[in-house]
Every structure is written in structure tokens, then in C-alpha cells.
Design a protein around this motif. Structure first.
Motif, PDB file in Angstrom:
ATOM      1  N   MET A 153      13.480  -5.733  39.796  1.00  0.00           N
ATOM      2  CA  MET A 153      14.546  -5.966  40.354  1.00  0.00           C
ATOM      3  C   MET A 153      14.074  -4.901  41.810  1.00  0.00           C
ATOM      4  SD  MET A 153      16.735  -2.548  39.054  1.00  0.00           S
ATOM      5  CE  MET A 153      15.742  -1.106  38.315  1.00  0.00           C
ATOM      6  N   PRO A 154      13.331  -6.111  42.428  1.00  0.00           N
ATOM      7  CA  PRO A 154      12.928  -4.627  43.840  1.00  0.00           C
ATOM      8  C   PRO A 154      12.968  -4.578  44.639  1.00  0.00           C
ATOM      9  CG  PRO A 154      11.931  -7.734  43.523  1.00  0.00           C
ATOM     10  CD  PRO A 154      12.959  -6.840  41.907  1.00  0.00           C
ATOM     11  N   VAL A 155      14.348  -5.487  45.296  1.00  0.00           N
ATOM     12  CA  VAL A 155      15.134  -4.704  45.942  1.00  0.00           C
ATOM     13  C   VAL A 155      15.244  -3.532  45.580  1.00  0.00           C
ATOM     14  CG1 VAL A 155      17.320  -5.205  47.255  1.00  0.00           C
ATOM     15  CG2 VAL A 155      15.619  -6.787  46.816  1.00  0.00           C
ATOM     16  N   HIS A 156      16.298  -3.430  44.347  1.00  0.00           N
ATOM     17  CA  HIS A 156      16.768  -2.224  43.988  1.00  0.00           C
ATOM     18  C   HIS A 156      15.098  -0.681  43.988  1.00  0.00           C
ATOM     19  CE1 HIS A 156      20.408  -3.685  42.343  1.00  0.00           C
ATOM     20  NE2 HIS A 156      20.300  -2.366  42.114  1.00  0.00           N
ATOM     21  N   ASN A 157      14.180  -1.197  43.706  1.00  0.00           N
ATOM     22  CA  ASN A 157      13.456  -0.464  43.971  1.00  0.00           C
ATOM     23  C   ASN A 157      12.889   0.094  45.369  1.00  0.00           C
ATOM     24  OD1 ASN A 157      12.819  -1.431  41.288  1.00  0.00           O
ATOM     25  ND2 ASN A 157      10.540  -0.634  40.942  1.00  0.00           N
ATOM     26  N   ALA A 199      11.342  -7.984  27.524  1.00  0.00           N
ATOM     27  CA  ALA A 199      10.773  -9.027  29.150  1.00  0.00           C
ATOM     28  C   ALA A 199      10.507  -7.375  30.183  1.00  0.00           C
ATOM     29  CB  ALA A 199      11.742  -9.925  29.679  1.00  0.00           C
ATOM     30  N   LEU A 200      11.856  -6.812  30.472  1.00  0.00           N
ATOM     31  CA  LEU A 200      11.523  -5.490  31.105  1.00  0.00           C
ATOM     32  C   LEU A 200      10.464  -4.329  31.022  1.00  0.00           C
ATOM     33  CD1 LEU A 200      15.731  -5.179  31.842  1.00  0.00           C
ATOM     34  CD2 LEU A 200      14.005  -7.037  32.188  1.00  0.00           C
ATOM     35  N   VAL A 201       9.835  -4.614  29.652  1.00  0.00           N
ATOM     36  CA  VAL A 201       9.014  -3.963  29.800  1.00  0.00           C
ATOM     37  C   VAL A 201       7.029  -4.336  29.715  1.00  0.00           C
ATOM     38  CG1 VAL A 201       8.024  -2.074  27.607  1.00  0.00           C
ATOM     39  CG2 VAL A 201      10.457  -2.182  28.019  1.00  0.00           C
ATOM     40  N   THR A 202       7.374  -5.303  29.144  1.00  0.00           N
ATOM     41  CA  THR A 202       6.042  -5.741  29.144  1.00  0.00           C
ATOM     42  C   THR A 202       5.775  -6.487  30.294  1.00  0.00           C
ATOM     43  OG1 THR A 202       6.884  -7.976  28.726  1.00  0.00           O
ATOM     44  CG2 THR A 202       5.865  -6.622  26.955  1.00  0.00           C
ATOM     45  N   ASP A 203       6.708  -6.728  31.544  1.00  0.00           N
ATOM     46  CA  ASP A 203       6.885  -7.738  32.233  1.00  0.00           C
ATOM     47  C   ASP A 203       7.158  -7.338  33.871  1.00  0.00           C
ATOM     48  OD1 ASP A 203       5.476 -10.540  33.315  1.00  0.00           O
ATOM     49  OD2 ASP A 203       7.250 -11.871  32.722  1.00  0.00           O
ATOM     50  N   ASN A 204       5.998  -6.079  33.921  1.00  0.00           N
ATOM     51  CA  ASN A 204       6.806  -4.827  34.625  1.00  0.00           C
ATOM     52  C   ASN A 204       5.712  -4.080  35.253  1.00  0.00           C
ATOM     53  OD1 ASN A 204       8.438  -3.227  36.091  1.00  0.00           O
ATOM     54  ND2 ASN A 204       9.919  -2.451  34.202  1.00  0.00           N
ATOM     55  N   PRO A 205       4.682  -4.472  36.113  1.00  0.00           N
ATOM     56  CA  PRO A 205       3.692  -3.859  36.329  1.00  0.00           C
ATOM     57  C   PRO A 205       3.902  -2.243  37.347  1.00  0.00           C
ATOM     58  CG  PRO A 205       3.684  -5.909  37.634  1.00  0.00           C
ATOM     59  CD  PRO A 205       4.913  -6.089  37.092  1.00  0.00           C
ATOM     60  N   THR A 206       5.242  -2.205  37.495  1.00  0.00           N
ATOM     61  CA  THR A 206       5.519  -0.557  37.979  1.00  0.00           C
ATOM     62  C   THR A 206       6.710   0.261  37.540  1.00  0.00           C
ATOM     63  OG1 THR A 206       8.214  -2.148  39.132  1.00  0.00           O
ATOM     64  CG2 THR A 206       5.679  -1.241  40.677  1.00  0.00           C
ATOM     65  N   GLY A 207       6.422  -0.488  36.292  1.00  0.00           N
ATOM     66  CA  GLY A 207       7.286   0.515  35.309  1.00  0.00           C
ATOM     67  C   GLY A 207       8.212   0.931  35.596  1.00  0.00           C
ATOM     68  N   THR A 232      11.045 -16.719  36.736  1.00  0.00           N
ATOM     69  CA  THR A 232      11.174 -15.416  37.096  1.00  0.00           C
ATOM     70  C   THR A 232       9.865 -15.018  36.175  1.00  0.00           C
ATOM     71  OG1 THR A 232      13.649 -15.734  35.528  1.00  0.00           O
ATOM     72  CG2 THR A 232      12.102 -13.676  35.199  1.00  0.00           C
ATOM     73  N   LYS A 233       8.571 -15.215  35.529  1.00  0.00           N
ATOM     74  CA  LYS A 233       8.112 -14.411  35.770  1.00  0.00           C
ATOM     75  C   LYS A 233       6.981 -14.577  37.012  1.00  0.00           C
ATOM     76  CE  LYS A 233       3.988 -14.304  31.900  1.00  0.00           C
ATOM     77  NZ  LYS A 233       4.068 -13.439  31.758  1.00  0.00           N
ATOM     78  N   ALA A 234       6.658 -15.660  37.465  1.00  0.00           N
ATOM     79  CA  ALA A 234       6.399 -15.819  38.157  1.00  0.00           C
ATOM     80  C   ALA A 234       6.843 -14.699  39.220  1.00  0.00           C
ATOM     81  CB  ALA A 234       5.952 -17.008  39.633  1.00  0.00           C
ATOM     82  N   TYR A 235       7.775 -14.427  39.875  1.00  0.00           N
ATOM     83  CA  TYR A 235       8.158 -13.068  40.668  1.00  0.00           C
ATOM     84  C   TYR A 235       8.493 -12.118  40.376  1.00  0.00           C
ATOM     85  CZ  TYR A 235      12.579 -11.671  43.170  1.00  0.00           C
ATOM     86  OH  TYR A 235      13.534 -10.662  43.462  1.00  0.00           O
ATOM     87  N   ARG A 236       8.329 -11.573  38.900  1.00  0.00           N
ATOM     88  CA  ARG A 236       8.509 -10.648  38.791  1.00  0.00           C
ATOM     89  C   ARG A 236       6.739 -10.320  38.772  1.00  0.00           C
ATOM     90  NH1 ARG A 236      11.899  -9.706  32.801  1.00  0.00           N
ATOM     91  NH2 ARG A 236      13.548 -10.127  34.799  1.00  0.00           N
ATOM     92  N   GLU A 237       6.122 -11.170  38.843  1.00  0.00           N
ATOM     93  CA  GLU A 237       4.393 -10.812  38.923  1.00  0.00           C
ATOM     94  C   GLU A 237       4.322 -10.533  40.411  1.00  0.00           C
ATOM     95  OE1 GLU A 237       2.238 -14.279  37.397  1.00  0.00           O
ATOM     96  OE2 GLU A 237       2.596 -13.191  34.994  1.00  0.00           O
ATOM     97  N   LYS A 238       5.046 -11.124  41.290  1.00  0.00           N
ATOM     98  CA  LYS A 238       4.761 -10.967  42.678  1.00  0.00           C
ATOM     99  C   LYS A 238       5.469  -9.964  42.942  1.00  0.00           C
ATOM    100  CE  LYS A 238       6.333 -13.059  46.912  1.00  0.00           C
ATOM    101  NZ  LYS A 238       6.725 -14.208  47.856  1.00  0.00           N
TER     102      LYS A 238
END
Lengths: 348, 348, 348, 348
Positions: B293-297, A109-117, B282-288
Motif C-alpha cells: 500500500m505505497p500510497v498509505h506509506n 503475502a503481506l509479510v513475505t512480499d513486502n520489502p519495506t516491512g 500484484t507481485k511485480a507491483y509490490r516489488e516496484k
């Protein structure tokens, strides 16, 4: 009103001055001149002389700071760093890397669902707990047929497979105290003391006099041999560090610091604080002092005084910064025998 | 002379007051309201927003202390402690014990020539560098096809087998700054926020207002969810800690703290600071947010703002101690990706 | 000449047959029916019943092979593999990788002076020595107030920090012997025995009878519960393996195998060979047998008989291959308490 | 009937003789004289030349045994053992001891409910996977800008954080083959070859001739330099082992063994099998061979032939035992790059 104005202002200034002078540290709870401490804090105590710290003493230490300059007394550790050979070796190893995370896809999930890589680095560490800048816990040294340590804790009662179960390094409270650096190398006019230099009471007194510093009960006393002048980036030059590392204080000097001066903790810029004799003098030394590390026996076991090791004092020496607020907190790891890879701070 | 007396005294008092108020921290070097930082410190920089610290800002932080009370924000670590399951496990193992030293006699001179039966404890540690109370280094998180981190350092250039070779945790300077605790759990009147609670800007503003605290540019901001109320001795109750650990700030809250308020470092009492959505969201969150871990990014990579994790704030909350001097120095280990098993201090 | 021809040929054939039948293993040196072994090999012995092996017995075992088919009885280990939770965890970590070697250039000559871009992979391993396919050393289990193990070696004499100093796994000689698999699960007609199944003498006799196998003194006896049917790739399904893993032999069965049948080593496809009672029966079991692992006490300590664990027997069962040459050599690591991640071979 | 009697007996005898002579190994599946193997086993193959093994070849190898004598070719490993300095260090550490189990009482039921005072020893191991007696996996060595290994597996596809994901040591099948020891040191009449001795084709031919041994396609060929004469108990004398360890075969010798003689695996009693030039000749050597380990490039990457290292051949040499059944199975650890601390067996 004028009088009040002046008076209040002066009173406040006076209060300020008192606090800043660290006067509060002179009234210790248990220390006795000529005796030091010992096992005086109750049968369950694991803290020793650091029990002397109070809000007032900490505040006084913090108020030593006048400019906000902070000295980092820690040295950098890596796999090549010099340490006593009786300790286990160390590796810092990349456990996860962004490329590894993506190639393995072991967390799909951390690889496929991760648009920013997005990915991460983390490391696995294999370390000894007596490395780089350290503070020895009171359970580090033992003596006697019963293998007891500070306060009479015995191996048969408090030993364990995962470190000693009394006086591990997690019991060391955060240390905030007046710090004093005694620059013995500086007083002798050398970069670094010769190998196997024994630092006695007279040497400490001479250096204190030259630098114009007064010791006070409750101090953290740090003694400079200049050994860490050879540390370089990360202590890889064992041939230089090893010999220099044998300079240190004698048992008599340790006693004088504790019993006459009330040193609450004693450290230096070597891996063991204490004097190491030359090979040909070792046997006689051990017969006389009945231990291969009598200063450790005395400070850790008998007095309950923590030992600071491999504190770099080079920058303090350069700035002739002999008095400072010393602030250090060890790693909070249950069972560990020492704080390690620390960065004690000297605040000025 | 009288005039001088009054005047000088008042001037000194005024100076004192200014310093104590931490006013110096308002004039940051590079922070811009509405923008924060970013890669503004030069192409070789590994320090990020912590470059804002100055002697003056540190002195102001130290002067927040009024009583000398010190809060230890570290939690105790052992082999049972909760951590993110993607990290390697940990063991603290007795490497030398007095009985072992004597039975093995592998250093014969230390056994035979040793009238007091002196010996020692030391431990071998196998640890991950993302455990217990942590500060993430700026090399911890990566993003992009080129796996870059803060300041554009790329894996192909600065990766390695022994940890990242730019922005490891040894590059984090000692942190001495004004600290502010935002007690979100307290403001909501709960011991601990519900699992998957998203802490937004309004929640932070509400808590700040209730507790009467003002944020200032250059602050270390610590956000309390109450998660560590479940830590117990050493974090063994994963069933309780795990769910609570998913409460945290949203990306919007992180942006507000950095861009509007100038937070120099942000931490909390969870393992990851940021909000974790429920499995079904989770899936919707990651798509958005395009990351798990957007706060880490945002903080580590894009802004160069360090993240503090698993800082226990329970005692501060009990004392309603919302403002303090924050003092912390990470382990000085080359290649490590985070400071770990730390004891940050809140001085008051 | 004809007579010679016939006679010689028949004699040679007869000799062949004798060797192939493993007859040599019937004359053991120290085994006594009704008693087994015990501490009969001299006060310094660390080998136990495996002392029974001779060139002749090994040759006989090798001659069991008729086709050259080899069964690998080892199971694959990785970080997720099931093991007893009282053991330390494990990681296999890339220590050097070609990219890391090149990026770090920490061995400059290997990077610059290397036209083909040659590099290497190596791993650092953190492992427990009781994982995957194992053979317990005779120093693994201890009993008594004096913590002694096989042959009376006591912790106070032969303990150490780096593993026991008597009967470590490096003292286990290469094992080449007749192997017999007793397929208890097969005899019961199940894929895998129910959790907490106690395998008694009658169960072994029943299975031996069904499969038509005869035990002989000096055999390596492997008992199949079917547990490793759940191993999958690398033992990640703890929920399935754990319960099944509690099936095993009773103390009475162990005694019968050793004292009546002369089993030189006993193993199975579980992590501990022996029967584990249900939680609600555990207290009574321990009171009766005076240990939480009475079969270990009996075999390792009292009889000097090694225990094989997690030997996969699935393929042997599929082929109804009940008799084979068993060949296994443990890792040669000083101080280790068991051979681990082994691949014992069954040759046919 | 008589005829049948005689005829059958003679036929059986003849069959026996054929099997015992190892004739079956001459018909290899893919080997070509003058070429060897290469990437001939299909694009997913991870096994290389060991694919040549068949039931028949294994049976023939086992039948070499005439007496049942078994030689243990493994050397003892401990923390002091010599290894290539580029590998991580090693420790074997007591993880649980009977005293520790009882003192800690961390598993209370095992202490209180345990009338016999049963406990256990186990160890935690921190090891590199290239230590002591080894067999290199085909993923150990890489070359090219794409960092590929045997069969074209590339780092970008098959690298990982937990070891290479193709050709790890767990893919090495149990090896049962005819083994031949070529005693080069013996043929030269020295205990141990001089440091930096290059063993060429002529040296191998000379030794083979002197000892009267014939190589056959499919052999495991072990070359004796005498280096392990210096191993002592556990390889602590680095000053002696290190220099001797540089003796080894040239690339030309490796090619001759593979391409002309069909060696299926090649090993020796050094840590790297191949010749290491003197420091002053290293640069020229690398320019000529384009690698710092051309024999590794050739065998592991280009030919898919496994390398055996640190196989002790001293006892075989003493017994002039040049031909034997070679039996070895590596640890079954996913991701490991080599089998380590092995005990290959030579059966006679």
C-alpha cells in the motif's frame, strides 16, 4: 453611477447583515409558541424538530462565524470514562499490530512480499452507544404499556435485536444551527453547580440576562453546569464526576425552552441533561413526574427534540462565547440509539 | 462622508470577497512545493499537515457556503457492510430494550416506581475502527524493521494493547477546509471506474480541467471512482463493491497532489484510496513499490497527510458540486486508529 | 473357607459385572416407552430428561471405562470456524501482552517493582454461544405465538436482554452417562454422508446392527455423519463443511430414539443434528413439519431432551468404539443459550 | 479347575483393588523428587506436567468413584462477577430472541414459512478468558527481558494478535486424575481464611494430617481457603470476595507440593491461588520474590504445572470429601490463555 455604486454596495452589505444575524431561523415551519412541536411531521417521520432546518437556517448558522475559531465540544473517551452504570462497558483493543502481523504471518503475502516491512494498527472496539459526547436518537426513550417512542412507534412493531428500527441515530440529519450556550454555573459564580442542582426557568433567564444572549426559535441550546471541569483526560474520576452529573434542568425549564423559546435541540455538559434528585427525594420526584427521567420523556418522546449530552462547554465559558454556529453529525450506524464519542463543533 | 460611505462599503466588500475566495489558504506554514511536508512539525507532533489549518483558512472554508445546502458524505453501516476482510467483524446488538428492562427488573426502582412505564433502548457495539466512512489516523500504517509510523514513533516505544499511543484518531483536529471533488468517473463518462483502474496525474488533470476546478494548497481533495454507487442501503453487495473498490490513485498521483498542489488531506469513495493491481500484477507491483500500500506509506507515514476513505461523492457528482467547505470531526476515542462511521459534511 | 473364598469372590465379580454393564440405567424415573418424557418434571423444572441421571447411573457410566483411554470429542474453534451464518461472528483478541503491559505501564507498580520482568497474556473474546462443540440449552428453541420453550416458559415472562432467564445453559447439570455412537457413515461405507442425507429409523437400526450395539434407556446417543472429517485444524473450509453439515436425523428418527429407546440426549457431528432438505424441497418440508427445525422443536421444547452438536466422532469411528462413558459439563454462564467450545469426553 | 476358579477370581479381585487404589500414579515418567519437572518434555512441548497422565492413571482416577456422586466445582458467572480488575469486563447479550426474529424478519423464510412460529434465542458474549472457574494455560505468565513463558517460548517468536501461539488453553489435554482437596480453612476451624493469609508447608501438612489424606505423585491438589463461601449466586459481592481472595499458598508451599509431593496441577478457590501480601508489605514481598506473582512464575513458567482457579470446594468440604476423581476439559479455543467458566467435576 455613483449612486449605483453606493446603492449596490449598501444593499449587498445589508444582505450580508441579514444573513449573518440568523434572522431566517425565526420562521419555523411547525413550531407553535406555547405548544412546541409534538408529532406534527407526519406518521412516518423519524426526525422531529430537526426538520426545521433549511438551507437558509444553516447558512445563517455558518455565517455566525466571524474569525474561524472552532471549539471542539467533545470529550475524550477510554475504558475508564465515566458513564451511567446501566450501560455496557467499553474496551478499545489492538486487533492488529505490526509485530503481530509479522509474527503471525496469517496473511503470508503481506509479510513475505513486502520489502519495506509495511504493516498496520487497527483496533476492535466493544462500546456502548451512550458514551462520552452524545446525541440521543428519538428511539432512545420509551413509555407506556406499549413501549412506544417518538411518533408512536411501538416496540411490537419496530423493536428488534439489532437496535430500534425507527428513529435510530442514523436518522439524525447533520445538524447545522445557531448554538447558544447558557452558562448557569458562570452566572452563579461557581466552577461547577452543586450536586442535585435543579436548573429552573428563572436560572436560565438570569444567566441569559447576565450574559446578554437572546434565544431564538430553532436554536441548539447548551446549558453549562460545569460538570466537565472534572473530566480530566478521559473521565476517570468517577467520584467527582458522578455527583456533579446530577445537576440539570427541570421539566419546567425544558418546556419553557421548547414551548416559549423554540429550542430545536437541548444539550448540556452532563450525561443526562436533566436534574437528578437526591436519593431521599427520588421517590416523591418520581411520583410527581411519573418517570425517572421526565425531561427525556418530554423532549425525546413527546416533542421530538433531540438531547445533547456531555458536550464540554469549558472553553466556550472561558471565552464568554455564548453564540456560535453549532455543527454536528452523528455516527451513521444502523440501529444505534445515540450518536457517541462525538465532537460537535462550535464555530465562531 | 460620501467618500467614506463608498470607500468603506467597497473595502468591506473587497474583504468579503477575499475571504470568500479562500485566498488565505495559499500561504501555508510549512508546505514546500516539490517537497510537500514530511516530519516538519517538531518531534512530538501527531497532527501532520492538518497543522496548516488556521482561523483564517477555516473561515474561508466556511464562507464557501453560499446556499446552506449540506451534503452528507457518510455511508450507512450495519453488520453486512463491505469492509476489508482483514478487519474484525461488527455487530450492533440491543443491550437494553423496554421489554427486557421490565421483564428482568434488574433495576427494580426503575420498574416499580415508574407510573408511565418509561424505559429505554441502548445498544452494545462490537466494531472495527476501520469501517464505513473513515479518516485514517497517522498511526494506522507502519513500516521498517522498527515498525515506525509518522514522525518516527516506534512500536517499541509507543505501541500498546489498547491502540497506538501516538497519533491515534483522537489527535486528529476537527477539519474545516476547502474541499474539492475530482470526479474521475464523471470525466471518463462512466458510472464507476473499472476494477483495478489506476488513476494517474493525467487523469486528475483531465478531470479538473473538464470540471473547471482549481486546486489550492491546503485543500481536502476527494477523488470519485463511483464505487459507492454500489453501496445500496448499507453495503451488503460485496460482489459489486469489492471489485470496484480496487480503483484508486497511484503513488505518482498522490505525490503530485501533495508536492505540487499542497493537498492537506486526500480521500476517495473507496475503502483504501489507492490503486489495487490485478492479482497477476500484484507481485511485480509490490516489488516496484516495495509495499502493498505505497500510497498509505507515502501519505500517512512519510508526509503526515491523513487519508479519507469511503466518502460518498454521488450527490456531489450529480450536482456538479466540485468545491465546498469540508467539515469533519472524528470520534474522540483514545487509541483508535481511524475515525469511523463518520459523516463528513460538504457545505455549499 | 474355600467355599467362602469361591463364593465371595464370585459374588463380588458378579456385582462388578452388573455395575459395569450399566444395568442401573434401565429403570428410569419418568420415561415411558412410546411417549418419552415431555413436561413431566414439575412446572419449575429447567433440566428435562437429564433429571434421569442418578448416582447409580453415573457410576455405571464411569465403570464402562476399561482402559482409561479418553477421547476428546471437541473441535478447535477460531475466528475462521464454520458456524450457522445466523449467529454472531467471533474474535479472540490479545487483551494484554507482556510487551503491551510494559510499554503502556498502565499498572506502574507491576512494571517498576518487578525485577524478573514478569507479565502476562490474556485475551478478550467476542463469541456467539452457539459455536464449535455445543450442547443446546432447553431455552434455545421457541415456538408458538407466545414464544414458549420447554416446560411452557414464555418470552413475556422469562425473556430478557441478557439471555433467557429459564433453561439457560448453566442449568444443564454435568452429564455423566452411557454414551453410544451410531456410525451411520461407517455403516454406509462412506467417509461422510452426502449433503442433505436424511437419516431415518432404518438407517440407525442398520448401523446399530452392523456395529453390534444395543441402545438402552438413559443413553447419550451420538450419530456420526462424517461431517467433521472436513473440519481440518479449525473449520475454515466452509465450502466442504457447509454442504456435509446438512446430513442429519429425521423427526421420525428422533422420535424413535426418544420414545422407543429412551435416549436421554442426542447429538451428532453436525452443527444442527437434524436433516436439512435441499433448497428445492425446503418449502414442502416446512409445510409438512411446520417448522424449519422440527427435530429441535421436538427434542428441546416438547421432550426436554438436550441436543449435542459438532461432537467429533472420527477417532471413535476409527477405533470402532461404540460404547463409552460420556462426560461433559457446559460453561457456567448465566443467560447463555448453549454450552460452546466444549470438550465432551468419551471414556473407555 | 477349582484352583483356576479360585485363583482367577482372586487375581481379578486383586487387580481390581490395585486399580482402585490409584497405585499406578506413583510411577511418573519425568518427575524427580526434590526437583519436580521443568522443561523436560522436549523443545516443542506445550503440555508440561500433564504429560504424566496415562491410560492407567486415568483409569485409576475414574475408579476412585464409588457411589457416582458428582461435585460441580464451577461457579456461576455473569456480568457482575468478581474478577481481577486488570481483565476486560464481560457481557452476555441476547443476540437473537423470538420476538426480534419475528419483528425484524431479516430471514424472511424463517418467519413466513413457519406455521408453528418457531424461533430461537442465542447470545453474543464479550468475555475475558480469565473469569470464573479457570485453568491457566502455560502461556499465561511470562518473565524476562525476552518475555518468555514455559519451555522458553518467546514473545518475539510466538506472540500474536490473537493470543499466544504456543501453550494456549486448547493445548491443555482433558484432565482425568486423582484429586485431593486440602481443607486449610477447615483445619483452622474457620469458614474462610483471613485476608492476606499465607498458607505455608506446615499449614498444608497440618490439614492433610487432620483430614487423614495422603498426597501421591500425579495428583491434582486443590486448596480450600473458603473464599467462595462469599460467591453467592454469581460473585457480585466484591467487597467480601476481594479481601478473602488474597489468601493463598506461598512459593515455598508450591515448591513443596511439586518437588516433594509431585502435584501435577495445583488449584484453589481463589482467583489466583497464591498468597497476596498486604499493601504495606507488598514492596518488600516483591523485592524478596522478584515478581508480583512468584507462584505463577514458578508453576506455569518454570515447572510447567497448570494452575486451577476459583474451584468451589464448599460442598466437598461439607462432605469431608478429600479424595476424588478430578475430571476437567477446558474450552477448545485457539489462542485463549486460560480455560474459563469451567465446571471441573469431582467424582466420588
Amino acid at each position: 453611477m455613483r449612486t449605483w455604486g453606493i446603492g449596490t454596495a449598501l444593499l449587498l452589505l445589508a444582505a450580508c447583515a441579514v444573513v449573518a444575524s440568523g434572522a431566517a431561523s425565526q420562521d419555523l415551519k411547525k413550531w407553535q409558541k406555547g405548544k412546541g412541536w409534538g408529532w406534527v411531521w407526519g406518521p412516518q417521520d423519524e426526525v422531529g424538530s430537526l426538520n426545521e432546518m433549511t438551507d437558509a437556517s444553516r447558512l445563517a448558522a455558518l455565517r455566525i462565524a466571524k474569525t474561524g475559531k472552532v471549539y471542539d465540544l467533545g470529550i475524550l473517551y477510554d475504558r475508564t470514562s465515566y458513564k451511567w452504570p446501566g450501560h455496557s462497558p467499553g474496551e478499545i483493543i489492538s486487533f492488529r499490530t505490526p509485530e503481530g502481523v509479522k509474527r503471525q504471518a496469517d496473511s503470508p503475502a503481506l509479510v513475505t512480499d513486502n520489502p519495506t516491512g509495511t504493516a498496520w494498527h487497527s483496533c476492535a472496539l466493544f462500546l456502548n452507544d451512550n458514551i462520552a459526547t452524545q446525541i440521543d436518537g428519538l428511539g432512545h426513550a420509551t413509555e407506556g404499556a406499549d413501549d412506544h417512542w417518538y411518533n408512536g412507534f411501538k416496540e411490537k412493531d419496530w423493536g428488534g435485536n439489532w437496535g430500534p428500527r425507527k428513529c435510530d441515530a442514523s436518522t439524525i440529519p447533520p445538524i447545522v444551527a445557531r448554538g447558544v450556550m447558557i452558562d448557569v454555573a458562570g452566572a452563579k459564580g461557581v466552577d461547577s453547580l452543586a450536586p442535585n442542582t435543579a436548573i429552573g426557568v428563572a436560572d436560565l433567564e438570569e444567566a441569559l440576562k447576565k450574559q446578554g444572549t437572546e434565544l431564538r426559535p430553532g436554536d441548539v441550546v447548551l446549558i453549562r453546569t460545569g460538570t466537565l471541569r472534572h473530566w480530566g483526560e478521559a473521565g476517570a474520576d468517577h467520584a467527582k464526576i458522578g455527583p456533579a452529573d446530577s445537576a440539570g434542568i427541570t421539566l419546567e425549564a425544558a418546556k419553557w425552552l421548547v414551548e416559549e423559546k423554540g429550542a430545536m435541540m437541548i444539550g448540556s455538559d452532563t450525561s443526562g441533561l436533566e436534574y437528578g434528585p437526591k436519593p431521599e427525594e427520588t421517590k416523591a420526584y418520581r411520583e410527581k413526574y411519573k418517570s425517572f427521567m421526565p425531561v427525556h420523556n418530554y423532549l425525546l418522546i413527546q416533542q421530538g427534540v433531540h438531547i445533547g449530552e456531555f458536550h464540554t462547554l469549558e472553553e466556550l465559558a472561558r471565552d464568554k462565547a455564548y453564540e456560535f454556529g453549532y455543527v454536528c453529525a452523528t455516527n451513521k450506524i444502523k440501529g444505534s440509539t445515540a450518536g457517541f464519542t462525538l465532537r460537535p463543533l462550535a464555530i465562531r
